[in-house]
Write a protein that holds these residues in place. Sequence first.
Motif, PDB file in Angstrom:
ATOM      1  N   VAL A 110     -49.371 -37.274 -48.664  1.00  0.00           N
ATOM      2  CA  VAL A 110     -50.182 -36.058 -48.655  1.00  0.00           C
ATOM      3  C   VAL A 110     -51.675 -36.353 -48.749  1.00  0.00           C
ATOM      4  CG1 VAL A 110     -48.334 -34.611 -49.564  1.00  0.00           C
ATOM      5  CG2 VAL A 110     -49.997 -35.607 -51.132  1.00  0.00           C
ATOM      6  N   ALA A 111     -52.028 -37.589 -48.985  1.00  0.00           N
ATOM      7  CA  ALA A 111     -53.445 -37.965 -49.080  1.00  0.00           C
ATOM      8  C   ALA A 111     -54.115 -37.992 -47.717  1.00  0.00           C
ATOM      9  CB  ALA A 111     -53.582 -39.322 -49.765  1.00  0.00           C
ATOM     10  N   CYS A 112     -53.342 -37.971 -46.653  1.00  0.00           N
ATOM     11  CA  CYS A 112     -53.913 -38.000 -45.308  1.00  0.00           C
ATOM     12  C   CYS A 112     -53.132 -37.006 -44.465  1.00  0.00           C
ATOM     13  CB  CYS A 112     -53.839 -39.400 -44.716  1.00  0.00           C
ATOM     14  SG  CYS A 112     -54.672 -39.570 -43.129  1.00  0.00           S
ATOM     15  N   THR A 113     -53.743 -35.856 -44.192  1.00  0.00           N
ATOM     16  CA  THR A 113     -53.020 -34.784 -43.520  1.00  0.00           C
ATOM     17  C   THR A 113     -53.155 -34.791 -42.009  1.00  0.00           C
ATOM     18  OG1 THR A 113     -54.892 -33.308 -43.854  1.00  0.00           O
ATOM     19  CG2 THR A 113     -53.137 -33.281 -45.520  1.00  0.00           C
ATOM     20  N   GLN A 114     -54.157 -35.509 -41.487  1.00  0.00           N
ATOM     21  CA  GLN A 114     -54.317 -35.543 -40.033  1.00  0.00           C
ATOM     22  C   GLN A 114     -54.886 -36.883 -39.604  1.00  0.00           C
ATOM     23  OE1 GLN A 114     -57.148 -32.582 -38.765  1.00  0.00           O
ATOM     24  NE2 GLN A 114     -58.061 -32.515 -40.781  1.00  0.00           N
ATOM     25  N   PRO A 115     -54.553 -37.275 -38.377  1.00  0.00           N
ATOM     26  CA  PRO A 115     -55.066 -38.555 -37.879  1.00  0.00           C
ATOM     27  C   PRO A 115     -56.594 -38.525 -37.771  1.00  0.00           C
ATOM     28  CG  PRO A 115     -53.288 -37.729 -36.476  1.00  0.00           C
ATOM     29  CD  PRO A 115     -53.646 -36.639 -37.427  1.00  0.00           C
ATOM     30  N   GLY A 116     -57.173 -39.678 -37.933  1.00  0.00           N
ATOM     31  CA  GLY A 116     -58.621 -39.820 -37.837  1.00  0.00           C
ATOM     32  C   GLY A 116     -58.998 -41.274 -37.985  1.00  0.00           C
ATOM     33  N   ALA A 117     -60.250 -41.509 -38.186  1.00  0.00           N
ATOM     34  CA  ALA A 117     -60.751 -42.876 -38.355  1.00  0.00           C
ATOM     35  C   ALA A 117     -60.180 -43.483 -39.633  1.00  0.00           C
ATOM     36  CB  ALA A 117     -62.278 -42.876 -38.403  1.00  0.00           C
ATOM     37  N   GLY A 118     -59.861 -44.752 -39.571  1.00  0.00           N
ATOM     38  CA  GLY A 118     -59.309 -45.459 -40.715  1.00  0.00           C
ATOM     39  C   GLY A 118     -60.200 -45.370 -41.940  1.00  0.00           C
ATOM     40  N   ARG A 119     -61.510 -45.335 -41.746  1.00  0.00           N
ATOM     41  CA  ARG A 119     -62.430 -45.279 -42.889  1.00  0.00           C
ATOM     42  C   ARG A 119     -62.305 -43.955 -43.647  1.00  0.00           C
ATOM     43  NH1 ARG A 119     -65.445 -45.205 -38.379  1.00  0.00           N
ATOM     44  NH2 ARG A 119     -66.370 -43.220 -37.816  1.00  0.00           N
ATOM     45  N   ASP A 120     -61.728 -42.930 -43.002  1.00  0.00           N
ATOM     46  CA  ASP A 120     -61.570 -41.617 -43.626  1.00  0.00           C
ATOM     47  C   ASP A 120     -60.132 -41.362 -44.081  1.00  0.00           C
ATOM     48  OD1 ASP A 120     -64.265 -41.049 -43.042  1.00  0.00           O
ATOM     49  OD2 ASP A 120     -63.716 -40.347 -41.027  1.00  0.00           O
ATOM     50  N   CYS A 121     -59.270 -42.351 -43.973  1.00  0.00           N
ATOM     51  CA  CYS A 121     -57.844 -42.178 -44.282  1.00  0.00           C
ATOM     52  C   CYS A 121     -57.620 -42.157 -45.795  1.00  0.00           C
ATOM     53  CB  CYS A 121     -57.029 -43.302 -43.645  1.00  0.00           C
ATOM     54  SG  CYS A 121     -55.264 -43.174 -44.000  1.00  0.00           S
ATOM     55  N   GLY A 122     -57.063 -41.046 -46.271  1.00  0.00           N
ATOM     56  CA  GLY A 122     -56.768 -40.907 -47.696  1.00  0.00           C
ATOM     57  C   GLY A 122     -55.712 -41.880 -48.183  1.00  0.00           C
ATOM     58  N   ILE A 123     -54.773 -42.215 -47.326  1.00  0.00           N
ATOM     59  CA  ILE A 123     -53.732 -43.176 -47.708  1.00  0.00           C
ATOM     60  C   ILE A 123     -54.367 -44.535 -47.988  1.00  0.00           C
ATOM     61  CG2 ILE A 123     -51.711 -44.479 -46.894  1.00  0.00           C
ATOM     62  CD1 ILE A 123     -50.895 -41.938 -45.330  1.00  0.00           C
ATOM     63  N   LEU A 124     -55.179 -45.003 -47.048  1.00  0.00           N
ATOM     64  CA  LEU A 124     -55.825 -46.308 -47.232  1.00  0.00           C
ATOM     65  C   LEU A 124     -56.734 -46.302 -48.452  1.00  0.00           C
ATOM     66  CD1 LEU A 124     -56.676 -47.144 -43.503  1.00  0.00           C
ATOM     67  CD2 LEU A 124     -54.718 -47.914 -44.867  1.00  0.00           C
ATOM     68  N   GLU A 125     -57.426 -45.184 -48.662  1.00  0.00           N
ATOM     69  CA  GLU A 125     -58.317 -45.076 -49.817  1.00  0.00           C
ATOM     70  C   GLU A 125     -57.541 -45.165 -51.124  1.00  0.00           C
ATOM     71  OE1 GLU A 125     -61.017 -41.618 -51.816  1.00  0.00           O
ATOM     72  OE2 GLU A 125     -61.157 -41.839 -49.639  1.00  0.00           O
ATOM     73  N   ARG A 126     -56.434 -44.428 -51.211  1.00  0.00           N
ATOM     74  CA  ARG A 126     -55.626 -44.468 -52.446  1.00  0.00           C
ATOM     75  C   ARG A 126     -55.007 -45.840 -52.677  1.00  0.00           C
ATOM     76  NH1 ARG A 126     -52.468 -38.863 -53.582  1.00  0.00           N
ATOM     77  NH2 ARG A 126     -54.316 -37.570 -53.769  1.00  0.00           N
ATOM     78  N   LEU A 127     -54.555 -46.466 -51.595  1.00  0.00           N
ATOM     79  CA  LEU A 127     -53.978 -47.807 -51.752  1.00  0.00           C
ATOM     80  C   LEU A 127     -55.034 -48.794 -52.232  1.00  0.00           C
ATOM     81  CD1 LEU A 127     -51.652 -47.983 -48.630  1.00  0.00           C
ATOM     82  CD2 LEU A 127     -50.951 -47.852 -51.028  1.00  0.00           C
ATOM     83  N   GLU A 128     -56.267 -48.576 -51.827  1.00  0.00           N
ATOM     84  CA  GLU A 128     -57.364 -49.450 -52.259  1.00  0.00           C
ATOM     85  C   GLU A 128     -57.691 -49.226 -53.730  1.00  0.00           C
ATOM     86  OE1 GLU A 128     -60.450 -52.209 -51.061  1.00  0.00           O
ATOM     87  OE2 GLU A 128     -59.126 -51.208 -49.661  1.00  0.00           O
ATOM     88  N   GLN A 129     -57.598 -47.981 -54.183  1.00  0.00           N
ATOM     89  CA  GLN A 129     -58.056 -47.626 -55.524  1.00  0.00           C
ATOM     90  C   GLN A 129     -56.971 -47.695 -56.589  1.00  0.00           C
ATOM     91  OE1 GLN A 129     -59.709 -43.730 -55.019  1.00  0.00           O
ATOM     92  NE2 GLN A 129     -61.553 -44.473 -54.004  1.00  0.00           N
ATOM     93  N   GLN A 130     -55.752 -47.394 -56.234  1.00  0.00           N
ATOM     94  CA  GLN A 130     -54.687 -47.296 -57.229  1.00  0.00           C
ATOM     95  C   GLN A 130     -54.049 -48.648 -57.506  1.00  0.00           C
ATOM     96  OE1 GLN A 130     -51.918 -44.459 -55.615  1.00  0.00           O
ATOM     97  NE2 GLN A 130     -52.926 -42.746 -56.611  1.00  0.00           N
TER      98      GLN A 130
END
Length: 152
Positions: A110-130
């Motif tokens: 649910v952290a990434c609801t639509q496709p877009g640039a990788g730098r804006d991906c909520g999934i990647l961001e959460r995996l980086e932070q958590q």
Amino acid sequence: MKIGDLATASDTPVETIRYYERAGLLPEPPRTESNYRRYDDAHVGRLRFIRHCRALDLSLDEIRTLLALRDRPQDDCGEANAVIDEHLDHVAQRIRELKQLQAQLRELRVACTQPGAGRDCGILERLEQQDPAPAVAPAGGATDHIGRVHRR
């Protein structure tokens, strides 16, 4: 029959048959004068038993216990019940852990609801932070990448 014939009769790769022999699950057969292994129907039956146990995800130690009971048909089968009861506990634990993993993945999704640039991906961001969620395992158990607990 030769090992290739046993492989065909039991639908088991030759290397798996050799592995089961090395693991002590399948007794090494007698050899011919030309040093070929010579298997019989008893080997086919035992191998099918082993393969059925493996299909149920029983460990090699659990299979050894069941094979020992199979080899002593006059003995009480209470130990077979104990093996299966313990395995059922392992399966129940694995199901609980897989459900926990599923919930974590859904939360991440649910952290990434639509496709877009990788730098804006909520999934990647959460995996980086958590920090990764710890695997839950009872004392004495070993876990693998999904937190599965099973003594092998």
